[in-house]
Design an enzyme around this catalytic site. Structure first.
Site, PDB file in Angstrom:
ATOM      1  N   HIS A  59      -9.058  22.019  34.987  1.00  0.00           N
ATOM      2  CA  HIS A  59      -8.812  20.805  34.201  1.00  0.00           C
ATOM      3  C   HIS A  59      -7.306  20.524  34.275  1.00  0.00           C
ATOM      4  O   HIS A  59      -6.498  21.376  33.901  1.00  0.00           O
ATOM      5  CB  HIS A  59      -9.263  20.985  32.758  1.00  0.00           C
ATOM      6  N   GLU A  62      -4.510  21.232  31.413  1.00  0.00           N
ATOM      7  CA  GLU A  62      -4.421  22.553  30.768  1.00  0.00           C
ATOM      8  C   GLU A  62      -3.253  23.308  31.395  1.00  0.00           C
ATOM      9  O   GLU A  62      -3.408  24.118  32.307  1.00  0.00           O
ATOM     10  CB  GLU A  62      -5.752  23.289  30.927  1.00  0.00           C
ATOM     11  N   GLU A 215     -10.007  31.257  27.770  1.00  0.00           N
ATOM     12  CA  GLU A 215      -9.487  30.149  26.973  1.00  0.00           C
ATOM     13  C   GLU A 215      -8.270  30.665  26.207  1.00  0.00           C
ATOM     14  O   GLU A 215      -8.378  31.608  25.425  1.00  0.00           O
ATOM     15  CB  GLU A 215     -10.553  29.631  26.004  1.00  0.00           C
TER      16      GLU A 215
END
Length: 335
Positions: A59, A62, A215
């Site tokens: 992404h 990010e 994450e």
């Protein structure tokens, strides 16, 4: 510094390097493979037998993980970090990175395990290329295979740094790898219970790697990641790269394990998610809570004790996951 160590700079500029291969003074080889893709091969006599794939920017907005990979690459190019493992560095979605957006047309991380073959556009082509790059990298026999796909989340989180562990039938999870994640600052791991279409699910199920989606905080623009503390992860990665990782301790420490209870799938434009727009990942949900509604009187009501929500996103395309209900994991099979 070797020019190929500036892979991020080259990628953001859309430039192809003039020299595709460079060597460090110690003899490690840096080889540019494609846009955003750099392979590093240590001298044979120093090779620990590990093939390590580090990916970020799947992404494009990010940025904290992208900046982390940039620091590692520059350290190698300056001969400050001396590789003992084969490595493949991948910046996943260069087009989106250049725009500072999550994606251009569609989410690349929903296009793996062959889904790209059913789609068109820049992300579908890139997902196909990433699968080929990873497959070629992990093609050498009798080597240890490890993949960390580094992300940051759209929203805040009650547990800021967590991992997603893919699933494969009859394949137990690795106690060693979970302990390694704990030592790297990861506080929780979500254990998937079915095949997925993410990049880490592809390398785990199709290429035999130990693979994780990490994450690592909330997505922010380049240069604004002071609040994302990746020190423990960076220290652990440097130790793995240089073959000086301390022994991984037995046990999971304070690591929390969660299991998927249900996925919330958006079926139509009538879908409604009954959560505040700023709800954080890992927020607890009370029993009986009406979580979501859709066409044909479809209702998702919380009936799992200890349930929490992660990745709530009512804006996904129809047919995609709009959130995951998770619960504390029990009776986890580890090897």
């Amino acid at each position: 510094m070797l020019a190929l160590g500036k892979l991020l700079e080259l990628t953001l500029a859309g430039h192809e390097p003039a020299a595709k291969i460079q060597l460090t003074p110690e003899g490690a080889r840096l080889r540019w493979l494609a846009e955003g893709a750099l392979e590093i091969t240590p001298p044979e006599a120093l090779d620990t037998g590990l093939d390590l794939l580090l990916s970020a920017g799947i992404h494009g907005n990010e940025t904290a993980p992208i900046e982390l990979l940039d620091r590692l690459l520059r350290g190698i190019a300056r001969h400050e970090l001396k590789p003992r493992a084969r490595m493949l560095f991948l910046f996943g979605n260069p087009s989106a990175m250049r725009r500072g957006e999550r994606y251009i047309e569609q989410d690349i991380n929903r296009l793996f395990n062959g889904v790209h073959e059913q789609n068109t556009g820049v992300e579908a082509l890139r997902a196909c290329e990433l699968e080929h790059l990873a497959s070629n990298f992990f093609s050498k026999p009798d080597r240890i295979r490890l993949h960390y796909d580094l992300h940051t989340a759209i929203r805040g989180s009650k547990i800021e740094q967590f991992a997603l562990y893919p699933w494969q039938p009859d394949r137990p999870r690795s106690a060693r790898e979970l302990s390694r994640l704990s030592a790297a600052g990861i506080d929780a791991v979500l254990l998937h219970n079915k095949t997925s279409i993410t990049f880490s699910a592809f390398t785990y199920s199709k290429l035999g790697a130990e693979a994780f989606t990490l994450e690592l905080g909330k997505a922010r623009p380049f240069g604004q990641n002071e609040l994302v503390n990746l020190d423990l992860l960076e220290q652990r990665l440097c130790a793995i790269i240089e073959g000086r990782e301390p022994p991984v301790e037995n046990g999971l420490g304070a690591l929390q394990l969660f299991a998927v209870a249900r996925e919330i799938i958006k079926r139509s434009d009538e879908f409604q998610l009954h959560l505040p727009a700023d709800v954080e990942n890992f927020s607890e949900l009370p029993l009986g809570y009406l979580l979501a509604e859709d066409v044909a009187d479809t209702r998702w009501v919380v009936d799992e004790p200890g349930a929490r929500i992660i990745f709530p996103n009512p804006k996904v395309k129809n047919g995609l996951r709009a959130g995951i209900l998770i619960v504390p994991a029990e009776d986890v099979q580890l090897a």
